[in-house]
Motif scaffolding. Structure first.
Motif, PDB file in Angstrom:
ATOM      1  N   VAL A  24       5.328  -5.507  -0.753  1.00 27.83           N
ATOM      2  CA  VAL A  24       5.100  -5.183   0.662  1.00 27.83           C
ATOM      3  C   VAL A  24       5.440  -6.387   1.540  1.00 27.83           C
ATOM      4  CG1 VAL A  24       3.300  -4.717   2.384  1.00 27.83           C
ATOM      5  CG2 VAL A  24       3.394  -3.383   0.259  1.00 27.83           C
ATOM      6  N   LEU A  25       4.969  -7.574   1.136  1.00 25.92           N
ATOM      7  CA  LEU A  25       5.258  -8.792   1.893  1.00 25.92           C
ATOM      8  C   LEU A  25       6.761  -9.033   1.987  1.00 25.92           C
ATOM      9  CD1 LEU A  25       4.436 -11.442   3.286  1.00 25.92           C
ATOM     10  CD2 LEU A  25       4.216 -12.472   1.008  1.00 25.92           C
ATOM     11  N   GLY A  26       7.467  -8.871   0.852  1.00 26.45           N
ATOM     12  CA  GLY A  26       8.903  -9.081   0.842  1.00 26.45           C
ATOM     13  C   GLY A  26       9.640  -8.129   1.763  1.00 26.45           C
ATOM     14  N   LEU A  27       9.228  -6.887   1.771  1.00 26.98           N
ATOM     15  CA  LEU A  27       9.881  -5.891   2.625  1.00 26.98           C
ATOM     16  C   LEU A  27       9.571  -6.135   4.106  1.00 26.98           C
ATOM     17  CD1 LEU A  27       9.198  -2.800   0.354  1.00 26.98           C
ATOM     18  CD2 LEU A  27      11.448  -3.776   0.860  1.00 26.98           C
ATOM     19  N   LYS A  31      11.996  -7.201   7.490  1.00 26.24           N
ATOM     20  CA  LYS A  31      11.907  -6.345   8.685  1.00 26.24           C
ATOM     21  C   LYS A  31      12.361  -4.905   8.403  1.00 26.24           C
ATOM     22  CE  LYS A  31      12.496 -10.273  11.804  1.00 26.24           C
ATOM     23  NZ  LYS A  31      13.292 -10.904  12.889  1.00 26.24           N
ATOM     24  N   LYS A  32      11.944  -4.415   7.226  1.00 18.94           N
ATOM     25  CA  LYS A  32      12.247  -3.024   6.877  1.00 18.94           C
ATOM     26  C   LYS A  32      11.365  -2.079   7.679  1.00 18.94           C
ATOM     27  CE  LYS A  32      15.233  -3.865   3.497  1.00 18.94           C
ATOM     28  NZ  LYS A  32      16.625  -3.402   3.551  1.00 18.94           N
ATOM     29  N   LYS A  33      11.769  -0.813   7.750  1.00 19.31           N
ATOM     30  CA  LYS A  33      10.972   0.203   8.432  1.00 19.31           C
ATOM     31  C   LYS A  33       9.636   0.381   7.713  1.00 19.31           C
ATOM     32  CE  LYS A  33      15.024   2.847   9.954  1.00 19.31           C
ATOM     33  NZ  LYS A  33      15.735   4.150   9.819  1.00 19.31           N
ATOM     34  N   ALA A  34       8.640   0.819   8.464  1.00 19.19           N
ATOM     35  CA  ALA A  34       7.307   1.014   7.894  1.00 19.19           C
ATOM     36  C   ALA A  34       7.337   1.969   6.707  1.00 19.19           C
ATOM     37  CB  ALA A  34       6.355   1.529   8.964  1.00 19.19           C
ATOM     38  N   THR A  35       8.161   3.023   6.811  1.00 24.95           N
ATOM     39  CA  THR A  35       8.246   3.994   5.710  1.00 24.95           C
ATOM     40  C   THR A  35       8.821   3.351   4.451  1.00 24.95           C
ATOM     41  OG1 THR A  35      10.392   4.683   6.611  1.00 24.95           O
ATOM     42  CG2 THR A  35       8.464   6.012   7.197  1.00 24.95           C
ATOM     43  N   GLU A  36       9.804   2.455   4.613  1.00 24.56           N
ATOM     44  CA  GLU A  36      10.398   1.770   3.459  1.00 24.56           C
ATOM     45  C   GLU A  36       9.414   0.784   2.844  1.00 24.56           C
ATOM     46  OE1 GLU A  36      14.227   0.068   4.217  1.00 24.56           O
ATOM     47  OE2 GLU A  36      14.868   1.754   5.457  1.00 24.56           O
ATOM     48  N   ILE A  38       6.100   1.060   2.898  1.00 22.71           N
ATOM     49  CA  ILE A  38       5.097   1.857   2.172  1.00 22.71           C
ATOM     50  C   ILE A  38       5.674   2.383   0.866  1.00 22.71           C
ATOM     51  CG2 ILE A  38       3.728   3.986   2.258  1.00 22.71           C
ATOM     52  CD1 ILE A  38       3.560   3.536   5.338  1.00 22.71           C
ATOM     53  N   GLN A  39       6.892   2.898   0.925  1.00 22.22           N
ATOM     54  CA  GLN A  39       7.520   3.452  -0.277  1.00 22.22           C
ATOM     55  C   GLN A  39       7.725   2.377  -1.346  1.00 22.22           C
ATOM     56  OE1 GLN A  39      11.115   5.838   0.312  1.00 22.22           O
ATOM     57  NE2 GLN A  39      12.019   4.886  -1.490  1.00 22.22           N
ATOM     58  N   GLY A  40       8.268   1.215  -0.926  1.00 22.81           N
ATOM     59  CA  GLY A  40       8.520   0.139  -1.886  1.00 22.81           C
ATOM     60  C   GLY A  40       7.241  -0.397  -2.505  1.00 22.81           C
ATOM     61  N   GLY A  41       6.200  -0.561  -1.662  1.00 20.55           N
ATOM     62  CA  GLY A  41       4.929  -1.064  -2.166  1.00 20.55           C
ATOM     63  C   GLY A  41       4.285  -0.110  -3.158  1.00 20.55           C
ATOM     64  N   ILE A  42       4.281   1.184  -2.822  1.00 19.12           N
ATOM     65  CA  ILE A  42       3.644   2.177  -3.701  1.00 19.12           C
ATOM     66  C   ILE A  42       4.412   2.319  -5.014  1.00 19.12           C
ATOM     67  CG2 ILE A  42       3.169   4.645  -3.966  1.00 19.12           C
ATOM     68  CD1 ILE A  42       2.341   4.695  -1.037  1.00 19.12           C
ATOM     69  N   LYS A  43       5.748   2.365  -4.953  1.00 20.07           N
ATOM     70  CA  LYS A  43       6.529   2.543  -6.177  1.00 20.07           C
ATOM     71  C   LYS A  43       6.400   1.332  -7.100  1.00 20.07           C
ATOM     72  CE  LYS A  43      10.414   4.846  -6.218  1.00 20.07           C
ATOM     73  NZ  LYS A  43      11.783   5.318  -5.926  1.00 20.07           N
ATOM     74  N   THR A  44       6.324   0.124  -6.517  1.00 17.23           N
ATOM     75  CA  THR A  44       6.106  -1.077  -7.338  1.00 17.23           C
ATOM     76  C   THR A  44       4.716  -1.043  -7.960  1.00 17.23           C
ATOM     77  OG1 THR A  44       7.543  -2.342  -5.860  1.00 17.23           O
ATOM     78  CG2 THR A  44       6.135  -3.588  -7.342  1.00 17.23           C
ATOM     79  N   GLU A 285      12.477  -1.625  -7.575  1.00 17.76           N
ATOM     80  CA  GLU A 285      11.799  -1.938  -6.319  1.00 17.76           C
ATOM     81  C   GLU A 285      11.513  -3.424  -6.113  1.00 17.76           C
ATOM     82  OE1 GLU A 285      11.326   0.243  -3.968  1.00 17.76           O
ATOM     83  OE2 GLU A 285      12.067   1.893  -5.191  1.00 17.76           O
ATOM     84  N   ILE A 286      11.039  -4.096  -7.156  1.00 18.69           N
ATOM     85  CA  ILE A 286      10.550  -5.468  -6.967  1.00 18.69           C
ATOM     86  C   ILE A 286      11.676  -6.448  -6.672  1.00 18.69           C
ATOM     87  CG2 ILE A 286      10.592  -6.070  -9.424  1.00 18.69           C
ATOM     88  CD1 ILE A 286       7.999  -7.241  -6.827  1.00 18.69           C
ATOM     89  N   VAL A 287      12.838  -6.267  -7.307  1.00 16.91           N
ATOM     90  CA  VAL A 287      13.932  -7.230  -7.105  1.00 16.91           C
ATOM     91  C   VAL A 287      14.433  -7.205  -5.665  1.00 16.91           C
ATOM     92  CG1 VAL A 287      16.263  -7.882  -7.783  1.00 16.91           C
ATOM     93  CG2 VAL A 287      14.585  -7.273  -9.533  1.00 16.91           C
ATOM     94  N   PRO A 288      14.757  -6.019  -5.086  1.00 17.04           N
ATOM     95  CA  PRO A 288      15.166  -6.019  -3.667  1.00 17.04           C
ATOM     96  C   PRO A 288      14.060  -6.512  -2.734  1.00 17.04           C
ATOM     97  CG  PRO A 288      15.760  -3.950  -4.734  1.00 17.04           C
ATOM     98  CD  PRO A 288      14.871  -4.682  -5.688  1.00 17.04           C
ATOM     99  N   ALA A 289      12.805  -6.113  -3.010  1.00 25.38           N
ATOM    100  CA  ALA A 289      11.696  -6.542  -2.150  1.00 25.38           C
ATOM    101  C   ALA A 289      11.494  -8.046  -2.236  1.00 25.38           C
ATOM    102  CB  ALA A 289      10.410  -5.817  -2.552  1.00 25.38           C
ATOM    103  N   PHE A 290      11.693  -8.608  -3.417  1.00 21.01           N
ATOM    104  CA  PHE A 290      11.451 -10.027  -3.624  1.00 21.01           C
ATOM    105  C   PHE A 290      12.451 -10.886  -2.868  1.00 21.01           C
ATOM    106  CE2 PHE A 290       8.502 -12.492  -5.981  1.00 21.01           C
ATOM    107  CZ  PHE A 290       9.091 -13.738  -6.182  1.00 21.01           C
TER     108      PHE A 290
END
Length: 453
Positions: A24-27, A31-36, A38-44, A285-290
């Motif tokens: 979530v912090l990485g996303l 400056k990703k959209k709120a929906t992205e 939430i999606q990235g955090g939940i899927k990780t 999910e984690i690699v792009p978010a990171f």
């Protein structure tokens, strides 16, 4: 204060929550959209729960294996188990352990930010266990439980968890075919040694994953099928040796012992399949978010993740490594019986996860031969080193269990030996360790700059 400390410990003890929040912090930093976000955090978060759930299924399927093994061979002794030994230690050292872990995380982030070792260690339970090891040894050496112990323990832990992924990264690049993730497990020293042994004595032309099956046996290429059949043979043989009476009265609650054995083999294969699915979810999910954390907070950093993250890359090596490592542990046990030392009973879970990873590392540059050699060497380390860490764990009643992985055993033995010379030697040793890592990083920077000129 206690509530905040409890919240922190609860988050760090849950790798899924910790890594989900970091995603979530990485996303957010990207400056990703709120929906992205939430999606990235939940899927990780869910991916890690899938991964740990699969690891739990594997461990539960190995429990009856261990009980049948122990009953069939009629042995008693010390079983290396990180979970068991930490559970005992936390009763006495819980608060110190939690504070050491907090300092250790800060040290890890600072070292990743300002040195060449760009690895953020994200395996929460391993961080807790290393903190506990540091607390036990420092307090047992007479350091007390004050701020000196907390700072020194955190410095030791943070430095160790920053540098051990670096030892493994050359092999991780080969295994994964990229440089986006690192190994964040407490068997890293053993895996690096296994990789070096595989590179020196192996043959990279013949990978474990190139094993050719006759056309009639082509169905064995499906890992679920091959794991179920192979583990089925092993479980059934062990059940026959242990005897129907023991299995049906102590383990299976009356279910036929052969049927029970085969069900456990299938459960093992199911756990493996769940682990693979969890790995796919996390990596997606984690690699792009990171990248967000890397760009803003710690440039070029890599997430160091738990050991099952590499299992999909060499499933044949996973099984080979387990069997070789467990065989080495069993032979070592009988040698200890003959030598009349403390007997280290091979921990099935430890030999599975560490033996599998050691084989994958050995296979990376050394092929099948490297996988066998790497897992055998790592098997020797986790079989014999527990004998030498027992004396440095103080007066805790840990006779039935001890630490299992190389990153507890080797640093723990060295730390304990330093402690025998007094608190000054221990303090100098830990500070010297951190300074040495910083100096190595500086030398790496200097040599790279010289090459570029």
């Amino acid at each position: 204060m206690n509530g905040i400390l409890n919240l922190f410990v609860s988050i760090v003890q849950s790798p899924a929550m910790l890594v989900g929040l970091l995603a979530v912090l990485g996303l957010i930093l990207q400056k990703k959209k709120a929906t992205e976000v939430i999606q990235g955090g939940i899927k990780t978060f869910v991916g890690f729960l899938v991964l740990t759930g699969g690891a739990g299924i594997l461990s539960n399927a190995l429990t009856p294996f261990a009980k049948m093994f122990k009953f069939a061979l009629h042995v008693q002794g010390v079983v290396p188990s990180n979970e068991a030994v930490v559970a005992i230690a936390l009763v006495k050292y819980g608060s110190v352990t939690a504070l050491i872990m907090l300092v250790g995380m800060i040290v890890n982030i600072l070292l990743a930010r300002f040195t060449k070792f760009k690895y953020i260690f994200l395996t929460g339970q391993a961080m807790l266990y290393v903190s506990c090891l540091a607390a036990v040894i420092l307090v047992s050496a007479g350091m007390g439980s004050g701020w000196q112990t907390i700072l020194l323990g955190g410095l030791f832990e943070g430095t160790l968890l920053t540098v051990t992924p670096a030892l493994c990264q050359p092999f991780m690049r080969k295994i994964t075919g990229g440089d986006t993730v690192a190994m964040g497990h407490t068997g890293n020293i053993g895996y690096a040694i296994a990789g070096w042994c595989g590179r020196l004595f192996g043959n990279s032309k013949h990978s474990t994953e190139d094993i050719e099956f006759p056309k009639a046996l082509g169905f064995l290429r499906d890992s679920t099928v091959s794991i179920t059949l192979l583990m089925g043979i092993v479980y059934i043989v062990l059940a026959i040796v242990a005897g129907p009476h023991f299995v049906e009265t102590k383990l299976s609650a009356g279910t036929n012992y052969i049927i029970y054995a085969f069900i456990q083999a299938g459960t093992f294969a199911a756990g493996f399949a769940v682990v693979l699915q969890g790995v796919r979810l996390i990596l997606a999910e984690i690699v792009p978010a990171f990248q967000g954390i890397a760009m803003k907070l710690v440039p070029n950093s890599k997430p160091a993740l738990d050991v099952p993250i590499i299992f999909p890359y060499a499933p044949n090596a996973v099984l080979l490594g387990f069997f070789v490592s467990f065989l080495v542990g069993t032979i070592s046990m009988f040698i200890m019986v003959g030598m009349h030392t403390t007997v280290i009973i091979p921990g099935v879970v430890g030999h599975f996860f560490c033996g599998a990873a050691a084989a994958i590392y050995g296979n990376a540059f050394g092929g099948r031969r490297g996988a066998v050699i790497g897992s055998a060497v790592n098997g020797l380390l986790i079989s014999w080193l527990p004998l030498y860490i027992l004396p440095v764990l103080g007066d805790l009643k840990m006779a039935a269990s001890t630490f299992a992985d190389t990153d507890y055993l080797i640093p723990g033995i060295l730390l304990g030996k330093l402690g025998s010379f007094g608190s000054v030697a221990l303090t100098c040793g830990i500070i010297g360790f951190t300074v040495a890592v910083i100096l190595v990083s500086a030398l790496m920077k200097s040599s790279k700059q010289a090459e570029n000129k």
